[in-house]
Every structure is written in structure tokens, then in C-alpha cells.
Design a protein around this motif. Structure first.
Motif, short mmCIF file in Angstrom:
data_model
loop_
_atom_site.label_atom_id
_atom_site.label_comp_id
_atom_site.label_asym_id
_atom_site.label_seq_id
_atom_site.Cartn_x
_atom_site.Cartn_y
_atom_site.Cartn_z
N ALA A 1 3.99 7.76 -8.64
CA ALA A 1 4.22 6.74 -7.61
C ALA A 1 4.09 5.35 -8.21
O ALA A 1 4.86 4.43 -7.88
CB ALA A 1 3.23 6.92 -6.46
N TRP A 2 3.10 5.18 -9.09
CA TRP A 2 2.89 3.88 -9.74
C TRP A 2 4.15 3.50 -10.53
O TRP A 2 4.63 2.36 -10.46
CB TRP A 2 1.69 3.97 -10.68
CG TRP A 2 1.03 2.65 -10.96
CD1 TRP A 2 1.64 1.50 -11.33
CD2 TRP A 2 -0.37 2.36 -10.87
NE1 TRP A 2 0.72 0.50 -11.50
CE2 TRP A 2 -0.52 1.01 -11.24
CE3 TRP A 2 -1.49 3.11 -10.57
CZ2 TRP A 2 -1.77 0.39 -11.27
CZ3 TRP A 2 -2.72 2.49 -10.61
CH2 TRP A 2 -2.87 1.15 -10.95
N ALA A 3 4.72 4.45 -11.28
CA ALA A 3 5.94 4.19 -12.04
C ALA A 3 7.11 3.89 -11.11
O ALA A 3 7.94 3.01 -11.38
CB ALA A 3 6.26 5.38 -12.93
N ALA A 4 7.18 4.61 -9.98
CA ALA A 4 8.29 4.42 -9.04
C ALA A 4 8.25 3.04 -8.37
O ALA A 4 9.29 2.53 -7.96
CB ALA A 4 8.27 5.51 -7.97
N VAL B 1 0.86 -1.19 0.00
CA VAL B 1 0.00 0.00 0.00
C VAL B 1 0.89 1.24 0.00
O VAL B 1 1.68 1.46 0.92
CB VAL B 1 -0.93 0.01 1.23
CG1 VAL B 1 -1.88 1.19 1.16
CG2 VAL B 1 -1.70 -1.31 1.34
N PHE B 2 0.77 2.05 -1.05
CA PHE B 2 1.59 3.25 -1.22
C PHE B 2 0.71 4.48 -1.05
O PHE B 2 -0.29 4.63 -1.75
CB PHE B 2 2.23 3.27 -2.61
CG PHE B 2 3.06 2.05 -2.91
CD1 PHE B 2 4.41 2.02 -2.65
CD2 PHE B 2 2.46 0.92 -3.46
CE1 PHE B 2 5.17 0.90 -2.93
CE2 PHE B 2 3.21 -0.22 -3.74
CZ PHE B 2 4.56 -0.23 -3.47
N ARG B 3 1.09 5.37 -0.13
CA ARG B 3 0.31 6.60 0.09
C ARG B 3 0.94 7.75 -0.69
O ARG B 3 2.16 7.93 -0.67
CB ARG B 3 0.25 6.94 1.58
CG ARG B 3 -0.56 8.21 1.88
CD ARG B 3 -0.64 8.46 3.37
NE ARG B 3 -1.57 7.55 4.02
CZ ARG B 3 -2.69 7.92 4.65
NH1 ARG B 3 -3.02 9.20 4.68
NH2 ARG B 3 -3.46 7.03 5.23
N THR B 4 0.10 8.52 -1.39
CA THR B 4 0.58 9.67 -2.15
C THR B 4 -0.28 10.88 -1.82
O THR B 4 -1.44 10.75 -1.43
CB THR B 4 0.49 9.41 -3.67
OG1 THR B 4 -0.90 9.34 -4.07
CG2 THR B 4 1.18 8.11 -4.05
N ALA B 5 0.29 12.06 -2.01
CA ALA B 5 -0.45 13.30 -1.80
C ALA B 5 0.13 14.36 -2.73
O ALA B 5 1.35 14.52 -2.82
CB ALA B 5 -0.35 13.77 -0.35
N GLY B 6 -0.77 15.05 -3.47
CA GLY B 6 -0.31 16.08 -4.38
C GLY B 6 -1.22 16.21 -5.58
O GLY B 6 -2.37 15.74 -5.56
N PRO B 7 -0.73 16.85 -6.65
CA PRO B 7 -1.55 17.03 -7.86
C PRO B 7 -2.09 15.69 -8.37
O PRO B 7 -1.35 14.69 -8.41
CB PRO B 7 -0.58 17.66 -8.86
CG PRO B 7 0.43 18.34 -8.00
CD PRO B 7 0.59 17.48 -6.78
#
Length: 294
Positions: free
Chosen positions: A248-251, A234-240
Motif C-alpha cells: 500500500a505504501w508503494a501504491a 489515511v490509507f486502510r489495509t488488511a492482510g498479511p
């Protein structure tokens, strides 16, 4: 993983040799020898190369074939057969799809030609920005909501999904939120039936819905996807939005999977929208990817 991907690229080159053209590319055997799965190897190739393996093979084959066409020493049928095609028509369609012109035109004019260089994967040390990640061990659950078929788009907003969600009345969103009963919590964007070799434009199933416990009956007017028990990264992201989420998906492919003892397993991928601006220009999300020990 990097060495396995380079061995895969080498196998593609061997298959381009005329006497090997009819030989099937045995990705499963290579994945097994590398201690991973064909599913994970293909998905990593697609993520890092920016195209599915099947598209790369087609582009490389047409790049090599173009040299034979321009050289002009053999008739087009002989070239078509040499590169694995049973007719000049089938060869011509594949050739035009890559180069934008038919083999006859290219032989006459010398172009246009679109060359696909041989791919090589190299490890670049990044990791300067830590990824906010957790591993969740979840029992089986169901995803219920409204589903449709949409084309896959890698970058930017998918207008087909945008139109589908915008057409749902406000009371539908409220009703779905009330049904949410387990993690991942809240309204979910679910991608399912994504082929491991999917090219951009390939159709997938998109579900706008929520997660409920296994066995929970779904209302008759809602679609349902059964999700087996397993682990999730589970990866959390915040921003545009959606740029930050897509980055994030690519990373996960370029940084996280090569650095951690996990690999993808066949299962839907899920995006949980935790918070968002009214105009959806920014959002805090969780990206749920199904994983298993590598």
C-alpha cells in the motif's frame, strides 16, 4: 509529476557531461517550476525508482566513469577529476562501492561492471483496485512512547524494530494504550527523521507509542515527538503483515499521489495497528501520511 521526474532524470544526465560535473543539481528549482516541493519530488523519485536520487546520481556517474576506465586512454587521476573527485582515493572508493572492484582492477581485467541504465518514468494505467483512503484534518498533537534509532529497510520485516518492540514488557504496551487520547488511535509505529534522500540502511527514529492531545505532559521515562497541525491521507489495509502494508505504501507513490491533488509534507509517518493476529502474521492497519494541497 511524471514529467517532472523525467526532467529530473535528464538533469542528472546533463550533470554527467565533464564540463558540467561540478554543477550542483538544482532539484529545488525544478520542483518549483513543476509546482511542487523538493521534499515531495525527492520522496516520489525514491519511491518509484527504488533508490534515493543521490544513489542514482552516484550509480550513473560511476557507470559513465567505468567506460573511461576501460577505454584506458587517460590516467586514473584525470578520470577522477573529470568526474568530480579530487583524488584517485576518493574516486576509487566510490567506484568500488558501485562496481565491487577498484578502477585499477577493472582496467586490467575489463570487469566486473555494474551498469546503471538511465531511468525513465512512464505512466501505467492501473487503478483496478480502489484504495480505501480518507483525508483527516488534525490539530497539533504529540506522539509519546519509547523511541530508538534503527536502519531503514524497505521490504520485509525490520528485525531491529521487531527486536526493540519484543523487548518491551507486556505492561508497557498496556500502559501506552491507556495513555492514547486522540487520533491516530491505538498503538502506533512512528517513523521520524527520515531524510528525503534516504537510502536503505540509513538510520531513522522509530517510536512505539500513542497519540495524545497537544500540551499533554509525557511521563519522564517516555520520549515525545511534537506533530504540527495539518492534513493527513489515511490509507486502510488488511492482510498479511507487513507485506500488505508495504504494498500500500508503494501504491501511494505509483497510483494515489499521481491521481490526486496532494503532495507529501515533512512530518513523521504513522502506522496504526487496529487489529492483528496473535502471531502478527496478518493485521488491519491505517497508514497516516502527512499531506498538503499540491
Amino acid at each position: 509529476m511524471i514529467s517532472a521526474l523525467n526532467r529530473l532524470a535528464d538533469l542528472v544526465e546533463k550533470q554527467l557531461v565533464p564540463e558540467q560535473t561540478a554543477t550542483e543539481l538544482d532539484v529545488a528549482a525544478l520542483a518549483k517550476a513543476a509546482g511542487t516541493t523538493e521534499y515531495h519530488l525527492r520522496r516520489m523519485f525514491s519511491s518509484l525508482a527504488g533508490m534515493p536520487l543521490s544513489e542514482y546520481v552516484r550509480r550513473r556517474r560511476m557507470t559513465v566513469a567505468a567506460a573511461d576506465v576501460v577505454r584506458g586512454q587517460d590516467d586514473l587521476l584525470s578520470i577522477a577529476v573529470r568526474h568530480g573527485y579530487g583524488s584517485t582515493e576518493a574516486f576509487g572508493r566510490a567506484f568500488r562501492a558501485v562496481h565491487g572492484a577498484g578502477p585499477g582492477e577493472v582496467r586490467r581485467d575489463g570487469g566486473p561492471l555494474r551498469t546503471q541504465p538511465q531511468i525513465r518514468f512512464r505512466l501505467t494505467v492501473e487503478g483496478s483496485i480502489p484504495m480505501d483512503t480518507r483525508i483527516a484534518d488534525r490539530p497539533a498533537f504529540r506522539l509519546v512512547g519509547h523511541a530508538t534509532r534503527v536502519p531503514l529497510i524497505h521490504h520485509g520485516i525490520n528485525p531491529h524494530i521487531q527486536r526493540f518492540v519484543a523487548a518491551l514488557p507486556a505492561e508497557v504496551h498496556a500502559r501506552l494504550k491507556a495513555l492514547s487520547g486522540t487520533e491516530p488511535a491505538g498503538l502506533l509505529q512512528v517513523s521520524d527523521d527520515v531524510d528525503q534522500d534516504a537510502a536503505e540502511g540509513t538510520e531513522l527514529t522509530y517510536l512505539h507509542g500513542v497519540a495524545v492531545a497537544a500540551g499533554t505532559p509525557a511521563p519522564d521515562d517516555l520520549d515525545a515527538i511534537e506533530v504540527p497541525a495539518g492534513r493527513w491521507a489515511v490509507f486502510r489495509t488488511a492482510g498479511p503483515f507487513p507485506q500488505t502494508l508495504q504494498q500500500a505504501w508503494a501504491a501511494t507513490a505509483t497510483e494515489w499521489f499521481p491521481s490526486n491533488p496532494w503532495r507529501l509534507r515533512p512530518c513523521p509517518s504513522i502506522v496504526a495497528i487496529l487489529e492483528r493476529a496473535d502471531d502478527f502474521s496478518t493485521a488491519t492497519c491505517e497508514l497516516w501520511l502527512p499531506v498538503e494541497p499540491a
